[in-house]
Design an enzyme around this catalytic site. Structure first.
Site, mmCIF file in Angstrom:
data_model
loop_
_atom_site.group_PDB
_atom_site.id
_atom_site.type_symbol
_atom_site.label_atom_id
_atom_site.label_comp_id
_atom_site.label_asym_id
_atom_site.label_seq_id
_atom_site.Cartn_x
_atom_site.Cartn_y
_atom_site.Cartn_z
ATOM 1 C CG PHE A 272 2.207 0.252 10.480
ATOM 2 C CD1 PHE A 272 2.866 0.768 11.598
ATOM 3 C CD2 PHE A 272 1.827 1.126 9.475
ATOM 4 C CE1 PHE A 272 3.124 2.133 11.707
ATOM 5 C CE2 PHE A 272 2.087 2.493 9.580
ATOM 6 C CZ PHE A 272 2.738 2.997 10.697
ATOM 7 C CB ALA A 273 4.797 -5.992 11.526
ATOM 8 C CG ASP A 274 1.026 -3.529 14.539
ATOM 9 O OD1 ASP A 274 0.842 -3.612 15.755
ATOM 10 O OD2 ASP A 274 2.058 -3.025 14.051
ATOM 11 C CG PHE A 275 -1.747 -3.069 9.023
ATOM 12 C CD1 PHE A 275 -2.350 -2.795 10.233
ATOM 13 C CD2 PHE A 275 -1.216 -2.019 8.293
ATOM 14 C CE1 PHE A 275 -2.422 -1.494 10.721
ATOM 15 C CE2 PHE A 275 -1.285 -0.719 8.766
ATOM 16 C CZ PHE A 275 -1.881 -0.452 9.979
ATOM 17 C CD GLU B 30 -4.148 -4.828 4.738
ATOM 18 O OE1 GLU B 30 -5.349 -5.162 4.564
ATOM 19 O OE2 GLU B 30 -3.796 -3.651 4.925
ATOM 20 C CD GLU C 198 -2.561 -1.545 2.463
ATOM 21 O OE1 GLU C 198 -2.461 -0.810 3.456
ATOM 22 O OE2 GLU C 198 -3.105 -2.667 2.501
ATOM 23 C CG HIS D 153 -0.502 1.799 13.637
ATOM 24 N ND1 HIS D 153 -1.795 1.907 14.064
ATOM 25 C CD2 HIS D 153 -0.536 2.019 12.307
ATOM 26 C CE1 HIS D 153 -2.582 2.204 13.033
ATOM 27 N NE2 HIS D 153 -1.842 2.273 11.959
HETATM 28 C C1 LIG Z 1 -5.680 -3.198 7.612
HETATM 29 C C2 LIG Z 1 -4.971 -1.896 7.436
HETATM 30 N N1 LIG Z 1 -4.233 -1.714 6.339
HETATM 31 C C3 LIG Z 1 -3.570 -0.538 6.146
HETATM 32 C C4 LIG Z 1 -3.656 0.461 7.063
HETATM 33 C C5 LIG Z 1 -2.870 1.762 6.879
HETATM 34 N N2 LIG Z 1 -3.782 2.854 6.490
HETATM 35 C C6 LIG Z 1 -4.316 3.657 7.435
HETATM 36 S S1 LIG Z 1 -5.412 4.746 6.767
HETATM 37 C C7 LIG Z 1 -5.174 4.152 5.204
HETATM 38 C C8 LIG Z 1 -5.974 4.712 4.065
HETATM 39 C C9 LIG Z 1 -7.457 4.582 4.332
HETATM 40 O O1 LIG Z 1 -8.226 5.013 3.267
HETATM 41 P P1 LIG Z 1 -9.797 5.054 3.359
HETATM 42 O O2 LIG Z 1 -10.333 3.760 3.866
HETATM 43 O O3 LIG Z 1 -10.306 5.504 2.029
HETATM 44 O O4 LIG Z 1 -10.120 6.126 4.483
HETATM 45 P P2 LIG Z 1 -9.668 7.660 4.559
HETATM 46 O O5 LIG Z 1 -8.292 7.701 5.149
HETATM 47 O O6 LIG Z 1 -9.719 8.206 3.190
HETATM 48 O O7 LIG Z 1 -10.668 8.288 5.482
HETATM 49 C C10 LIG Z 1 -4.228 3.122 5.216
HETATM 50 C C11 LIG Z 1 -3.776 2.390 4.030
HETATM 51 C C12 LIG Z 1 -4.434 0.222 8.220
HETATM 52 N N3 LIG Z 1 -4.548 1.145 9.182
HETATM 53 N N4 LIG Z 1 -5.094 -0.957 8.368
#
Ligand SMILES: Cc1ncc(C[n+]2csc(CCOP(=O)(O)OP(=O)(O)O)c2C)c(N)n1
Lengths: 328, 323
Positions: B82-85, B59, B29, B128
């Protein structure tokens, strides 16, 4: 509950959007001043989704939220004091400083948790719905998630299970067209999230997420359906993220014009114009509302500033119920 | 030797391997812009969007598709963000990838690399910040490495990419901006080769990733008390270089094992058993351990600091052993 918002509700929604906006603008300043640890994701520009949705929910309805969830909690009626204190990592915060911006819960207003793991709320939702049914109440649960989050498996599993169970769930996609640095058209097949509802045999509607009244109407319809035992709905509210993904993201990957367009579609200015045109709000009244909110936000900041940090050892509390013979 | 930071060293390793082998590609990502840690920054300019793939937030599909590609001739390098994911792709990692070669009687290979940015710091909160390497050490069929310096990071990541098996590379978030010397020429660090980061006579500190820095700090503090500590960095946990551990224990006769993860059933607990099994007769004192309490990582700074393992605890443990 009707789908047409009356004058009182419109004024309440206006004030609520302003409350979310001012809270987050203040949080932004405080974050950059080094008062708030960790990282924060702000929803400035997206207020109509949180506020329109929560206006259609009752106090005892549930809400499952996201990493961008301050506005969701405020719209649901959460205490600004306890929210701000949590952002500060203070012991008086709603999670005693253990959660922070991305992991906030406030069950006193049915707010079952922001989530640092995207989309996870979508699979919790059918279970909340099941519990509502088994307990025989007429509550509903709304679950918010981003357009990016809609691409994870739990979205599909959660919608399918909810549809199968006819659970009282409202799936509400807050579509700001970006997932961090990735644009929606590069990550979401089919273009429409709402259209995915068809595959599960439930209603799917897209609304203008910058129009609080439209969001309210769509969510109110879905809530009525859920309360009547007819099962879940999927709503896609299209809105605009004004700021970077998180505070500190200069969003260089994004055309400036997009943010400018978004600002021109400011949901707060829009509702205000509507209220003024309908003679429900005048300049004096508006100033009074703004002043009141300013005071609420400053009170929350003062509360957060003046309350103590947690004791370090509090890190060991709240994990499990311990029996005398168990080791930590 | 040129100086570079840990993140740059990883970036260099990725670029070198992608230049060397057209089958290597990166997926994750937001990796085109290198969000959030900058490791993949600039790779898309050189290798194009076909080989530096920004994936949807999916994921299971990111990791699962990488397995599909690996089984059929490609060499994916997955950025877990992040490894947590990784929990969102746990079936793919532990049931599919780890078991593929074994369950199919050796018919297939699954040569992929999972980059696992992990670890505590900066109030990133409970979703995280965790040290999750023990989960994978406890999953037969995976190799696990965990560098502590820029040079090791580059050398281990390159080895991981060339390895015919699935390899997880744990990259501590707090190390990304740490600078160090990296050989000008291409070097591979073999899996299963521990490194003695500092020689000493009285006590061996076994530490990985961020805890290596803490251990080195501890050696300075201990030196002032006249205690000479040796720091051994296993660098890869699976395979584990048992011989280097045994040799060190044979020199010092005392062991402190330091890790950042939670204490119970951890990597440190397992390493303590390894030392006990192979060096029992050499030990002059029970093995001491430094680890986090068994709680998720809290957000608020004082509590986060409280659960962060640090040099002072290593010093205290070593001092106790010397009594
Ligand atoms: C399972 C997971 N994968 C990746 C992330 C990292 N991450 C945090 S916010 C984000 C983007 C989220 O986009 P969206 O769902 O469209 O929500 P927005 O931020 O636009 O409100 C990512 C990739 C995460 N927190 N959890």
């Amino acid at each position: 509950m009707t789908e047409a918002a009356g004058p009182d509700l419109l004024l309440q929604m206006y004030a609520a959007m302003l409350r979310v906006r001012r809270f987050e603008e203040r949080a932004r300043e405080l974050y950059h001043a080094g008062r708030i640890p960790g990282f924060i994701h702000l929803s400035v520009g997206q207020e109509a989704v949180a506020v329109g949705a929560c206006a259609a929910l009752r106090h005892d309805d549930y809400l499952l939220s996201t990493h961008r969830g301050h506005g969701h909690l405020i719209a649901k009626g959460g205490s600004l004091r306890r929210l701000m204190a949590e952002l500060y990592g203070k012991a008086a915060g709603c999670c005693k400083g253990k959660g922070g911006s991305m992991h906030i819960a406030d069950t006193s207003v049915g707010y079952l948790g922001a989530n640092g793991v995207l989309t996870s709320g979508c699979v919790l939702a059918p279970g909340v719905g099941l519990s509502i049914r088994m307990r025989g109440t007429d509550q509903v649960v709304a679950v918010l998630f981003g357009d990016g989050a809609a691409n994870r498996g739990p979205f599909h599993e959660g919608v399918n299970l909810s549809a199968l169970w006819r659970a009282p769930v409202v799936f509400l996609c807050e579509n700001n067209a970006w997932a961090s640095t990735t644009a929606q058209d590069l990550s979401t097949a089919g273009g429409s999230i709402a259209a995915r509802a068809a595959g599960y045999g439930i209603p799917g509607v897209a609304v203008d997420g910058n129009d609080a009244v439209a969001v309210y109407a769509a969510v109110a319809r879905a809530v009525a359906r859920a309360r009547a035992g007819e099962g879940p709905s999927l709503i896609e509210a299209k809105t605009v993220r004004w700021l970077g993904h998180h505070e500190g993201d200069p969003q260089a990957y994004r055309p400036r014009s997009e943010v400018e367009d978004g600002r021109r579609r400011d949901p707060i200015a829009r509702l205000r114009a509507h209220l003024e045109a309908s003679a429900l709000l005048d300049a004096t009244h508006a100033a009074r509302v703004a002043e009141g909110i300013e005071a609420e936000v400053e009170d929350a900041v003062a509360f957060a500033e003046s309350s103590p940090l947690p004791e370090p050892e509090a890190a060991l509390d709240d994990l499990l119920v311990h029996y005398p013979w168990s080791d930590r | 030797m040129p100086l570079m930071d840990f993140g740059e060293a990883l970036n260099l390793a990725l670029a070198e391997e992608m230049r060397r082998d057209p089958r290597v590609y990166c997926i994750g990502e937001d990796i085109v812009l290198g969000v959030p840690f900058g490791v993949t920054k600039g790779l898309a300019e050189e290798f194009g969007l076909e080989r530096v793939i920004n994936a949807p937030i999916s994921e299971a599909a990111i990791v699962g598709s990488s397995m599909g590609a690996a089984l059929t001739g490609l060499v994916p390098v997955v950025d877990m963000h992040f490894a947590d994911f990784v929990t969102c792709a746990m079936d793919e990692v532990v049931n599919q990838i780890a078991k593929s070669r074994y369950m199919f009687g050796g018919q297939v290979a699954c040569p992929l690399t999972l980059r696992m940015p992990y670890g505590i710091g900066k109030s990133a909160g409970g979703h995280h910040s965790n040290s999750v390497e023990a989960w994978f050490v406890n999953t037969p069929g995976l190799k696990v490495c965990i560098p502590s310096t820029p040079a090791d990071a580059r050398g281990l990541l390159k080895t991981a990419i060339r390895d015919p098996d699935p390899v997880l590379v744990f990259e501590h978030r707090a190390l990304y901006r740490v600078r160090g010397e990296v050989p000008a020429e291409e070097t591979l660090v073999p899996l299963g080769s521990a490194d003695v980061k500092r020689a000493g006579r009285d006590v061996t500190v076994i530490a990985t990733a961020r805890m290596v820095g803490e251990a080195l700090l501890a050696t300075e503090m201990l030196a002032e008390e006249g205690i000479s500590a040796e720091v051994v960095d296993p660098r890869s946990l699976v395979p584990l270089d048992r011989a280097t551990l045994a040799a060190s224990v044979a020199r010092t006769h005392r062991v402190v094992i330091a890790e950042e993860g939670p204490r119970r059933a951890s990597v440190g607990a397992w390493l303590a058993w390894v030392v006990m099994e192979q060096s029992f007769d050499e030990l002059d004192a029970p093995i001491a351990r430094v680890a986090a309490p068994d709680v998720p990582i809290p957000f608020s700074p004082p509590m986060e600091a409280f659960v962060t393992a640090h040099a002072g605890q290593i010093v205290a443990a070593a001092r106790e052993l010397m009594k």
